[in-house]
Design an enzyme around this catalytic site. Sequence first.
Site, PDB file in Angstrom:
ATOM      1  N   GLY A   8       0.834  -1.210   0.000  1.00 46.80           N
ATOM      2  CA  GLY A   8       0.000   0.000   0.000  1.00 46.80           C
ATOM      3  C   GLY A   8       0.861   1.248   0.000  1.00 46.80           C
ATOM      4  O   GLY A   8       1.919   1.261   0.601  1.00 46.80           O
TER       5      GLY A   8
ATOM      6  N   ARG B 232       1.161  -5.089  -5.860  1.00 51.37           N
ATOM      7  CA  ARG B 232       1.262  -6.345  -5.129  1.00 51.37           C
ATOM      8  C   ARG B 232       1.687  -7.379  -6.177  1.00 51.37           C
ATOM      9  O   ARG B 232       1.227  -7.330  -7.311  1.00 51.37           O
ATOM     10  CB  ARG B 232      -0.081  -6.707  -4.506  1.00 51.37           C
ATOM     11  CG  ARG B 232      -0.671  -5.498  -3.767  1.00 51.37           C
ATOM     12  CD  ARG B 232      -1.350  -5.836  -2.489  1.00 51.37           C
ATOM     13  NE  ARG B 232      -2.003  -4.642  -1.951  1.00 51.37           N
ATOM     14  CZ  ARG B 232      -1.664  -4.059  -0.806  1.00 51.37           C
ATOM     15  NH1 ARG B 232      -0.691  -4.531  -0.067  1.00 51.37           N
ATOM     16  NH2 ARG B 232      -2.315  -2.990  -0.389  1.00 51.37           N
TER      17      ARG B 232
ATOM     18  N   ASP C 200       4.407  -4.735   6.143  1.00 49.66           N
ATOM     19  CA  ASP C 200       4.707  -6.075   6.625  1.00 49.66           C
ATOM     20  C   ASP C 200       5.050  -7.082   5.523  1.00 49.66           C
ATOM     21  O   ASP C 200       6.071  -7.774   5.594  1.00 49.66           O
ATOM     22  CB  ASP C 200       3.413  -6.560   7.309  1.00 49.66           C
ATOM     23  CG  ASP C 200       3.712  -7.230   8.603  1.00 49.66           C
ATOM     24  OD1 ASP C 200       4.844  -7.082   9.081  1.00 49.66           O
ATOM     25  OD2 ASP C 200       2.813  -7.914   9.111  1.00 49.66           O
TER      26      ASP C 200
ATOM     27  N   THR D 186       3.607   2.594   6.160  1.00 47.10           N
ATOM     28  CA  THR D 186       2.190   2.235   6.126  1.00 47.10           C
ATOM     29  C   THR D 186       1.444   3.174   7.060  1.00 47.10           C
ATOM     30  O   THR D 186       1.929   3.468   8.155  1.00 47.10           O
ATOM     31  CB  THR D 186       1.913   0.763   6.511  1.00 47.10           C
ATOM     32  OG1 THR D 186       0.512   0.619   6.810  1.00 47.10           O
ATOM     33  CG2 THR D 186       2.686   0.310   7.726  1.00 47.10           C
TER      34      THR D 186
ATOM     35  N   ASP E 140      -0.926   2.478   8.756  1.00 44.88           N
ATOM     36  CA  ASP E 140      -1.495   1.733   9.889  1.00 44.88           C
ATOM     37  C   ASP E 140      -0.598   1.709  11.132  1.00 44.88           C
ATOM     38  O   ASP E 140      -1.062   1.380  12.214  1.00 44.88           O
ATOM     39  CB  ASP E 140      -1.775   0.276   9.474  1.00 44.88           C
ATOM     40  CG  ASP E 140      -2.679   0.185   8.258  1.00 44.88           C
ATOM     41  OD1 ASP E 140      -3.407   1.161   8.001  1.00 44.88           O
ATOM     42  OD2 ASP E 140      -2.658  -0.844   7.560  1.00 44.88           O
TER      43      ASP E 140
ATOM     44  N   ASP F  91       1.615  -0.404  11.925  1.00 44.75           N
ATOM     45  CA  ASP F  91       1.479  -1.747  12.506  1.00 44.75           C
ATOM     46  C   ASP F  91       2.656  -2.673  12.211  1.00 44.75           C
ATOM     47  O   ASP F  91       2.486  -3.876  12.101  1.00 44.75           O
ATOM     48  CB  ASP F  91       0.171  -2.389  12.019  1.00 44.75           C
ATOM     49  CG  ASP F  91       0.170  -2.613  10.512  1.00 44.75           C
ATOM     50  OD1 ASP F  91       1.062  -2.088   9.824  1.00 44.75           O
ATOM     51  OD2 ASP F  91      -0.733  -3.313  10.023  1.00 44.75           O
TER      52      ASP F  91
ATOM     53  N   ARG G  54      -6.466  -1.575   9.279  1.00 46.69           N
ATOM     54  CA  ARG G  54      -6.525  -3.047   9.220  1.00 46.69           C
ATOM     55  C   ARG G  54      -6.747  -3.626  10.602  1.00 46.69           C
ATOM     56  O   ARG G  54      -7.663  -3.236  11.296  1.00 46.69           O
ATOM     57  CB  ARG G  54      -5.285  -3.599   8.530  1.00 46.69           C
ATOM     58  CG  ARG G  54      -5.416  -3.476   7.040  1.00 46.69           C
ATOM     59  CD  ARG G  54      -4.660  -4.525   6.332  1.00 46.69           C
ATOM     60  NE  ARG G  54      -3.240  -4.259   6.459  1.00 46.69           N
ATOM     61  CZ  ARG G  54      -2.318  -4.811   5.714  1.00 46.69           C
ATOM     62  NH1 ARG G  54      -2.673  -5.659   4.783  1.00 46.69           N
ATOM     63  NH2 ARG G  54      -1.056  -4.532   5.873  1.00 46.69           N
TER      64      ARG G  54
ATOM     65  N   GLY H  17     -11.829  14.204  20.296  1.00 46.62           N
ATOM     66  CA  GLY H  17     -12.747  14.216  21.439  1.00 46.62           C
ATOM     67  C   GLY H  17     -13.936  13.293  21.266  1.00 46.62           C
ATOM     68  O   GLY H  17     -15.067  13.632  21.611  1.00 46.62           O
ATOM     69  N   ALA H  18     -13.680  12.085  20.758  1.00 45.07           N
ATOM     70  CA  ALA H  18     -14.772  11.132  20.537  1.00 45.07           C
ATOM     71  C   ALA H  18     -15.386  10.684  21.867  1.00 45.07           C
ATOM     72  O   ALA H  18     -14.694  10.630  22.885  1.00 45.07           O
ATOM     73  CB  ALA H  18     -14.239   9.910  19.793  1.00 45.07           C
TER      74      ALA H  18
END
Length: 281
Positions: A14, A75, A106, A129, A131, A133, A175, A189-190
């Site tokens: 990505g 990809r 990853d 990424t 993410d 992650d 993800r 502020g959720a």
Amino acid sequence: MAAIQCIGVLTSGGDAPGMNAAIRAVTRSAIYHGLNVKGIYRGYKGLISGEIKEFQTQSVSNIIQQGGTILRTARCQEFMTEEGRKIAYENMVKEGIDALVVLGGDGTFTGAKIFANEFNIPVVGVPCTIDNDIASTDYTLGFDTAINTVLEMVDRLRDTSQSHDRCSVVEVMGRRAGYIALNAGIACGATSILIPEVEYDFQRDVIDRMKRTQMTGKKHFIIVVAEGIGGVDEMAKRIEAETGVETRATVLGHVQRGGHPTVRDRVTASLMGYKAVELLK
Ligand code: ATP
């Protein structure tokens, strides 16, 4: 092993804002150290098909501020096979590339590790990424830009939710990781933030909390939900039925992947790109 003379750089998986700034840093640092640089297009796909171009200093001018990747990304199933990786290696030899810097997530790193071990090639990965992650790094390029984009979008939703006394349930990317939801959720502020890493009870953590704050006079609500949890349409229906607050679900989607990289992403990309070349040296 002989000294490295030519570095290949590619982006894979990505796209993430900051990839261009990292490509620029790798190219300019390598040239500074007297090395040649080749840009490999469309990730491992381009390594297999030979879509490779010699880079000069000017090849990476005017890109530090651009989202996406000038090298394109893809990809590549073929790279998952031994035969595919053999062709990639042969192309590297043909092009005189003796080390690689791979920018990706990853999957890109897994492929890089297998490739490096199979052919004994020095490879350095730059984590990219939105993410955030990837293991063993505190930061992945693109994350800061993405959370700032989410913040801006949720602020906009808040304006309309507030005007209509509504609840907005917003799904953000990430993800299986909840970093985007957690950070953007706190910053906007959720009322509740739902992430895969933390168990939740929808009744207790969303419905009851909304009802409690309704009693203090609050009339609009933001609920941020990580992609790894999903199901925002059903959540919105349930919230509306149980609280009486008109509720809309929004999935932010791929807008989160684009845009000009923030200062943090540009600076970190520059440092990581520079470091990648230093490590190869
Ligand atoms: P993002 O996190 O943004 O999706 P990513 O780098 O994890 O990025 P993937 O599509 O998982 O994206 O991986 C990119 C490419 O890396 C794959 O298309 C494939 O070419 C290569 N790759 C991934 N896993 C392997 C593997 N086990 N062996 C060889 N190559 C791999």
